[in-house]
Design an enzyme around this catalytic site. Structure first.
Site, short mmCIF file in Angstrom:
data_model
loop_
_atom_site.label_atom_id
_atom_site.label_comp_id
_atom_site.label_asym_id
_atom_site.label_seq_id
_atom_site.Cartn_x
_atom_site.Cartn_y
_atom_site.Cartn_z
N LYS A 103 12.12 -16.71 -8.54
CA LYS A 103 11.96 -15.75 -9.64
C LYS A 103 10.95 -16.26 -10.65
O LYS A 103 10.06 -15.54 -11.09
CB LYS A 103 13.33 -15.56 -10.29
CG LYS A 103 13.77 -14.22 -10.64
CD LYS A 103 14.21 -13.27 -9.60
CE LYS A 103 13.32 -13.03 -8.43
NZ LYS A 103 13.95 -12.40 -7.31
N TRP A 150 -2.74 -2.80 -1.67
CA TRP A 150 -2.48 -4.23 -1.74
C TRP A 150 -3.37 -4.83 -0.65
O TRP A 150 -3.14 -4.61 0.54
CB TRP A 150 -1.01 -4.52 -1.44
CG TRP A 150 -0.62 -5.95 -1.59
CD1 TRP A 150 -0.21 -6.59 -2.73
CD2 TRP A 150 -0.61 -6.95 -0.56
NE1 TRP A 150 0.05 -7.90 -2.47
CE2 TRP A 150 -0.19 -8.17 -1.15
CE3 TRP A 150 -0.93 -6.95 0.80
CZ2 TRP A 150 -0.07 -9.35 -0.43
CZ3 TRP A 150 -0.81 -8.13 1.52
CH2 TRP A 150 -0.38 -9.31 0.90
N ARG A 168 4.22 -0.62 -4.59
CA ARG A 168 3.83 -1.07 -3.25
C ARG A 168 2.50 -1.80 -3.22
O ARG A 168 2.11 -2.38 -2.20
CB ARG A 168 3.75 0.13 -2.31
CG ARG A 168 5.03 0.92 -2.20
CD ARG A 168 4.85 2.08 -1.28
NE ARG A 168 4.68 1.64 0.08
CZ ARG A 168 5.66 1.41 0.94
NH1 ARG A 168 6.91 1.60 0.57
NH2 ARG A 168 5.41 1.01 2.16
N HIS A 185 15.87 -38.16 -1.62
CA HIS A 185 15.13 -38.36 -0.36
C HIS A 185 13.66 -37.96 -0.50
O HIS A 185 12.98 -37.79 0.50
CB HIS A 185 15.80 -37.56 0.76
CG HIS A 185 17.20 -38.00 1.02
ND1 HIS A 185 17.52 -39.23 1.54
CD2 HIS A 185 18.39 -37.37 0.77
CE1 HIS A 185 18.84 -39.35 1.63
NE2 HIS A 185 19.39 -38.23 1.15
N CYS A 218 0.85 -1.19 0.00
CA CYS A 218 0.00 0.00 0.00
C CYS A 218 0.89 1.25 0.00
O CYS A 218 1.89 1.31 0.71
CB CYS A 218 -0.94 0.11 1.17
SG CYS A 218 -2.12 -1.23 1.27
N LYS A 277 5.93 -4.90 -3.96
CA LYS A 277 7.39 -4.79 -3.85
C LYS A 277 7.85 -4.77 -2.39
O LYS A 277 8.83 -5.40 -2.04
CB LYS A 277 7.83 -3.51 -4.57
CG LYS A 277 9.32 -3.24 -4.54
CD LYS A 277 10.03 -4.15 -5.51
CE LYS A 277 11.52 -3.95 -5.49
NZ LYS A 277 12.20 -5.17 -5.97
N ASN A 290 -1.86 2.34 5.50
CA ASN A 290 -1.01 1.22 5.11
C ASN A 290 -0.70 0.46 6.40
O ASN A 290 -0.22 1.05 7.35
CB ASN A 290 0.27 1.75 4.46
CG ASN A 290 1.35 0.69 4.35
OD1 ASN A 290 1.06 -0.49 4.26
ND2 ASN A 290 2.60 1.12 4.35
N GLY A 291 -0.99 -0.83 6.43
CA GLY A 291 -0.74 -1.63 7.63
C GLY A 291 -1.94 -2.49 7.94
O GLY A 291 -2.80 -2.71 7.08
N GLU A 351 7.32 -16.29 -9.22
CA GLU A 351 6.79 -14.93 -9.02
C GLU A 351 6.24 -14.33 -10.30
O GLU A 351 5.19 -13.71 -10.30
CB GLU A 351 7.94 -14.01 -8.58
CG GLU A 351 8.10 -13.83 -7.13
CD GLU A 351 9.13 -12.73 -6.83
OE1 GLU A 351 10.28 -12.83 -7.29
OE2 GLU A 351 8.76 -11.79 -6.12
N GLU A 391 16.48 -19.36 -5.45
CA GLU A 391 16.21 -18.03 -6.01
C GLU A 391 15.70 -18.16 -7.45
O GLU A 391 14.78 -17.44 -7.85
CB GLU A 391 17.49 -17.18 -5.92
CG GLU A 391 17.42 -15.80 -6.55
CD GLU A 391 16.36 -14.88 -5.95
OE1 GLU A 391 15.76 -15.21 -4.91
OE2 GLU A 391 16.10 -13.83 -6.56
C1 AGP Z 1 11.81 -10.89 -4.60
O1 AGP Z 1 11.75 -11.10 -5.96
C2 AGP Z 1 10.56 -10.69 -3.91
N1 AGP Z 1 9.68 -9.82 -4.55
C3 AGP Z 1 10.56 -10.71 -2.40
O2 AGP Z 1 10.85 -12.03 -2.05
C4 AGP Z 1 11.50 -9.77 -1.63
O3 AGP Z 1 12.82 -10.13 -1.85
C5 AGP Z 1 11.14 -9.82 -0.14
O4 AGP Z 1 9.82 -9.41 0.04
C6 AGP Z 1 12.07 -8.99 0.71
O5 AGP Z 1 12.01 -7.64 0.38
P1 AGP Z 1 13.11 -6.62 0.91
O6 AGP Z 1 14.39 -7.00 0.28
O7 AGP Z 1 12.63 -5.28 0.48
O8 AGP Z 1 13.16 -6.77 2.40
#
Ligand code: AGP
Length: 612
Positions: free
Chosen positions: A488, A74, A27, A507, A2, A607, A100-101, A491, A484
């Site tokens: 990626k 969001w 955001r 396993h 947000c 983000k 926001n929160g 996401e 990672e």
């Molecule tokens: C990464 O591609 C993500 N969008 C997400 O995992 C991100 O890395 C995570 O929310 C942490 O964010 P920050 O680095 O701003 O703390």
């Protein structure tokens, strides 16, 4: 999560609010809205979808007013809809609230308000704030500005959870009240105009003077005045910080998406970060070598991609320093009963510096008396301000929700930190320190080569983009890169992607493998290369298509044993994550593009995750 914008000044507020929202859209982007103070009251316009949808909705109205607040959402409580989008209002439509929160006790507050006769329109937690203010202000007949401030202070004391707020009241025109607890809020001080924002990008196109608010601060903004109060309404002294030039969002620069631009920026962002450290590594992290000498434990904390950076760093620390190092998800660490050994250095890694889970974990580490160091990308962020020491990665703004350049810059900082700790602890010689840092300094050239593999990776993506499940394997420093790569891909493509330590597949995970499933193995010609070849053989024996992400040496050794290969330059084995991750970022990007995904703003994500 947000985004909030507020403006009060002499200009029409609506276009400024929309431009501010646009900059904050990373955001949250499921709905948006604004409230403008017009002569005869507060006008609220909202819409579902992105800020562009709000902009076209606003064009149906003639809004006039030089004070307003706005929000891009969001969703937490209540699905994305026009009704649930902010600003929210009271029964009389005299108050506007953006938030926001999460208000954790909203249901109890709402029940009480309903008993008192209030009618709620939305399913949100936020709406209680508007009705609580209405209750406090209903019998006020004079001294409106002061009474609004007092009401805001009383209402915020009733809220449990986290909030950044922007508030308007019809009877106190040309004035915005803001407040925050555990959610970011910054003021922008302009000439005959002042701003409120979730971060400085909300207003840095109009003013470069920022005032960062602390938890429980209440701010009153007017055209020519900013006053900040504590919870007891004692006025506080504050500092105005001049924002550095050049770190703001600079557009896509000809690239189709921010993500692709940011992937391509990595030779520069890694170089800038390395240069910032190597200017004087002994002072770069703010923590002295004497302090580091006595460290007995290292705790590394982050979320998502930042957590994967801490996982890589764990391998480096234990390899070079012989000090126990734990990498933890912030969201797990903050609620578990963790051992709290003395002489611990707690390192927090975050692009935004605002991730709620990471901030709470930092609070826990501080309470335990640990030394705290944050590695952040955003100047003045909450983590940076709460930590004993901060190192800023030199990435500029990262706009794409999928983090790319922040990750490699975090790796550069963490690698340097591991080397510094190792030398301070006497585990490596000064000569070895020099050699390791020298290898690091050479990396941007290899990164450039990795980025230039986009053409061959695009071809590979064309072959695999219709697949539904992808598996990523790695060992040692390349295991976090498997995670990672999978993160990626999921996401931005919404496809199933799983990362595993290659030694673990037998396993259990090997049961997933079926005919033609792409299995991507990160396997430079390092000490575990043969083990990775075995893993490829095992999955191929079960019908999978093995794709090797390797270096030139590894490619020669492979002799066409796998289905496809991405060949990257040779680097020291502990540095391969810097370049293998770039190949995986490009792979995810190309697959997402072929599947026509919303690459920079994938569904359900934001983000900066400023709620738990
Ligand atoms: C990464 O591609 C993500 N969008 C997400 O995992 C991100 O890395 C995570 O929310 C942490 O964010 P920050 O680095 O701003 O703390």
């Amino acid at each position: 999560m947000c985004g909030i914008v507020g403006y009060t000044g002499r200009k029409e507020s609506a276009p400024i609010l929309i431009a501010g929202l646009k900059a904050l859209e990373y955001r949250g982007y499921d709905s948006a809205g604004l409230a403008v103070e017009e002569k005869d009251g507060i006008k609220i316009v909202k819409s579902v979808g992105k800020v562009s949808a709000l902009k076209s909705e606003v064009s149906n109205y003639t809004l006039h007013g030089t004070t307003g607040i706005a929000h891009t959402r969001w969703a937490t409580h209540g699905k994305p809809s026009t009704i649930n989008s902010h600003p929210h209002s009271d029964c009389l439509g005299e108050i506007a609230v953006v938030h926001n929160g999460i208000i954790e006790n909203y249901q109890a507050l709402k029940d009480e308000l309903i008993k008192k006769g209030h009618t709620f329109k939305s399913e949100t937690d936020t709406e209680v704030i508007a009705h609580l203010l209405e209750e406090k202000l209903k019998s006020v007949n004079s001294d409106y500005e002061n009474e609004f401030l007092k009401a805001a202070a009383e209402v915020t004391k009733m809220l449990e959870g986290s909030y950044a707020l922007g508030l308007l009241w019809k009877k106190a025109p040309n004035m915005i009240i803001g407040s925050r607890v555990k959610s970011p809020l910054v003021c922008g001080a302009g000439e005959n105009e002042n701003f409120l924002g979730s971060d400085v990008s909300a207003f840095n196109q109009w003013t470069r003077n920022a005032i960062y608010l602390d938890d429980y601060d209440i701010v009153v903004l007017k055209e020519n005045e900013i006053k900040i109060y504590d919870r007891q309404l004692h006025e506080k002294y504050y500092n105005i910080i001049e924002l550095e030039q050049g770190l703001e969002q600079s557009g896509k620069n000809g690239y189709e998406h921010y993500m692709l631009k940011e992937i391509n920026e990595q030779p520069f962002t890694v170089r800038s970060t390395i240069e910032a450290v190597l200017k004087d590594i002994n002072t770069a992290f703010g923590i002295t070598k004497d302090e580091l000498k006595n460290i007995k434990n290292i705790l590394m904390i982050g979320c998502g991609t930042a957590y994967h950076a801490t996982m890589v760093a764990k391998y480096w620390v234990e390899e070079f320093c012989n000090i126990p190092c734990q990498a933890e998800y912030a969201s797990e660490y903050k609620y578990r009963k963790a051992a709290m050994p003395d002489e611990t250095l707690a390192v927090f890694v975050s692009q935004s510096g605002e991730t709620a889970d990471t901030v709470s974990a930092l609070e826990k580490a501080r309470a335990a008396g640990f030394k705290t160091l944050s590695i952040c990308n955003v100047f003045g962020s909450t983590l940076a301000r709460m930590s004993d020491h901060t190192f800023y990665t030199k990435c500029g703004s990262e706009i794409s929700v999928a983090s790319t350049k922040a990750f490699t810059a975090q790796l550069a900082a963490l690698f340097s930190l591991s080397v510094l700790i190792a030398e301070s602890a006497g585990s490596i010689s000064t000569e070895k320190k020099g050699r390791l840092l020298n290898e690091l300094a050479k990396l941007p050239v290899a990164i450039e080569t990795a980025v230039s593999e986009d053409g061959s990776i695009s071809k590979l993506a064309e072959k695999y983009y219709k697949e539904k499940t992808f598996v990523f394997l790695g060992r040692n420093v390349n295991y976090p890169i498997a995670l990672e790569g999978a993160l990626k891909l999921k996401e931005i493509t919404y496809l199933q992607a799983e990362g595993f330590p290659a030694g673990e597949i037998k396993h259990g995970p090997i049961a997933l493998i079926n005919t033609d499933m792409p299995v991507i193995s990160i396997m430079p010609a390092d000490s575990l290369y043969d083990k990775m070849v075995n893993a490829c053989e095992e999955v191929m024996a079960r019908g999978a298509k093995a794709i090797a992400v390797t270096d030139e040496k590894g490619y020669k050794l492979l002799e066409n044993r796998v289905e496809d290969v991405i060949v990257l330059p040779n680097v020291e084995e502990y540095l391969f994550p810097f370049i293998s991750v770039i190949a995986l970022q490009l792979f995810a990007y190309r697959i997402a593009k072929l599947n026509n995904r919303e690459i920079d703003q994938p569904r359900n994500l934001a983000k900066s995750v400023t709620v738990e």
